[in-house]
Design a protein around this motif. Structure first.
Motif, short mmCIF file in Angstrom:
data_model
loop_
_atom_site.label_atom_id
_atom_site.label_comp_id
_atom_site.label_asym_id
_atom_site.label_seq_id
_atom_site.Cartn_x
_atom_site.Cartn_y
_atom_site.Cartn_z
N LYS A 1 -20.55 108.68 61.01
CA LYS A 1 -21.31 107.60 60.38
C LYS A 1 -22.69 107.65 61.02
O LYS A 1 -22.83 107.51 62.23
CB LYS A 1 -20.65 106.25 60.63
CG LYS A 1 -21.41 105.12 60.00
CD LYS A 1 -20.71 103.79 60.27
CE LYS A 1 -21.43 102.72 59.51
NZ LYS A 1 -22.02 101.73 60.34
N LEU B 1 -16.19 109.03 63.00
CA LEU B 1 -15.15 108.23 62.38
C LEU B 1 -13.81 108.95 62.33
O LEU B 1 -12.76 108.34 62.45
CB LEU B 1 -15.57 107.84 60.95
CG LEU B 1 -16.86 107.03 60.84
CD1 LEU B 1 -17.17 106.75 59.38
CD2 LEU B 1 -16.76 105.72 61.62
N SER B 2 -13.85 110.25 62.14
CA SER B 2 -12.61 111.01 62.01
C SER B 2 -12.88 112.48 62.27
O SER B 2 -13.98 112.96 62.06
CB SER B 2 -12.05 110.83 60.60
OG SER B 2 -10.86 111.55 60.44
#
Length: 117
Positions: free
Chosen positions: A34, A43-44
């Motif tokens: 992000k 975020l992942s």
């Protein structure tokens, strides 16, 4: 070769790698960050291991070593294969020739010669 694609129906984004070859083998990571608004936050993240296999090119050739010796060499060559664990053997009339098998681990070319024929 690497493209960012947007899927309209799912409203998803994916990164696509095309024309994968042996040299592309490795561990890949896909990270979703992000960035807006700052600061950047991960975020992942996902990992995948990719192993690309390539069948060998195999060629048998016949060559005279010298006119004086009148011996001929029969050569079997294999190259452009991955992974590198291979076994190369000579057979005559579907019979394995003794002491003619070679186990190798490499990533380029192997050559076996047999004199005379």
């Amino acid at each position: 070769r690497i493209n960012l694609e947007y899927n309209q129906p799912t409203k998803g984004v994916c990164v696509v790698m095309e024309r994968v070859s042996v040299k592309d083998s490795g561990v890949y990571s896909c990270t979703l960050d992000k960035t807006l608004p700052p600061p950047v936050r991960m975020l992942s993240q996902s990992h995948i291991s990719l192993t690309v296999s390539a069948l060998p090119v195999v060629e048998v050739s016949l060559a005279s070593s010298s006119p004086i010796d009148k011996e001929t060499t029969l050569t079997c060559s294999a190259w452009d294969f991955y992974p590198g664990d291979v076994q190369l053997s000579w057979s005559k009339d579907n019979q394995l020739l003794t002491n003619s098998t070679r186990n190798v681990t490499l990533y380029s070319t192997i050559v076996m010669g047999l004199i005379p024929i």
